[in-house]
Design a protein around this motif. Structure first.
Motif, short mmCIF file in Angstrom:
data_model
loop_
_atom_site.label_atom_id
_atom_site.label_comp_id
_atom_site.label_asym_id
_atom_site.label_seq_id
_atom_site.Cartn_x
_atom_site.Cartn_y
_atom_site.Cartn_z
N GLN A 170 -35.57 8.39 5.59
CA GLN A 170 -34.11 8.30 5.76
C GLN A 170 -33.37 8.88 4.57
N ASP B 195 -33.02 6.99 13.51
CA ASP B 195 -33.82 5.78 13.49
C ASP B 195 -35.26 6.18 13.14
N ARG C 246 -40.16 4.55 5.84
CA ARG C 246 -38.84 4.63 6.50
C ARG C 246 -37.75 4.97 5.48
#
Length: 165
Positions: free
Chosen positions: A57, A68, A53
């Motif tokens: 990101q 998200d 993640r």
């Protein structure tokens, strides 16, 4: 893919907090390319999804995009875009046979995208020759992890990992 090849290990690294894991993922975002396969190995809760993640990101933020990044545990694969780079985030935990990977289109993505693969053991002998394996192991101290790095083709990764130091 490849026949099973010997794995060369790089130095282990202690990550004392989730923030250090996020910072390391940002460094990986600087060296990640199309066609890279970064495999994330470790027990449940070891930080595989957190690392993926954070890397995704960070890559997206560099291109003015914020999205998200949920765990792909139930969808098996999530895809993202960061500039011209397509990113595939796969969680293979629920697969029982390496042939299921082919049905997901993951083998094509190994060549055309940056692929982050959780539970790479599900690939069996189909682990790509250029894969970097990041192994996260929890310690007894809460939030602390030991990160091991290995590859069957260390020449691809040696200089790039060295540039992160």
């Amino acid at each position: 893919m490849h026949d099973t090849a010997p794995i060369s290990n790089f130095d282990n690294r202690l990550l004392s907090s989730p923030e250090e894991t996020t910072a390391l993922a940002a460094k990986f975002a600087e060296i990640a390319h199309q066609g890279d396969v970064i495999c994330l190995d470790g027990d449940l809760g070891a930080g595989k999804t957190h690392f993926a993640r954070s890397l995704i990101q960070n890559l997206q933020e560099r291109h003015g995009r914020v999205e998200d990044v949920p765990s792909p545990s139930f969808t098996l694969i999530q895809t993202y875009i960061a500039g011209d780079l397509e990113i595939w985030h796969a969680d293979l935990y629920r697969l029982s046979d390496p042939m299921e990977v082919e049905e997901l289109g993951l083998f094509e993505a190994f060549e055309n995208a940056l692929c982050l693969v959780e539970w790479p053991d599900r690939l069996g002998a189909d682990l790509p020759h250029n894969a970097l394996i990041l192994s996260l192991k929890m310690t007894e101290k809460p939030g602390e992890r030991v990160l091991g790095m290995a590859s069957a083709n260390p020449d691809i990764w040696f200089d790039r990992l060295g540039a992160m130091r």
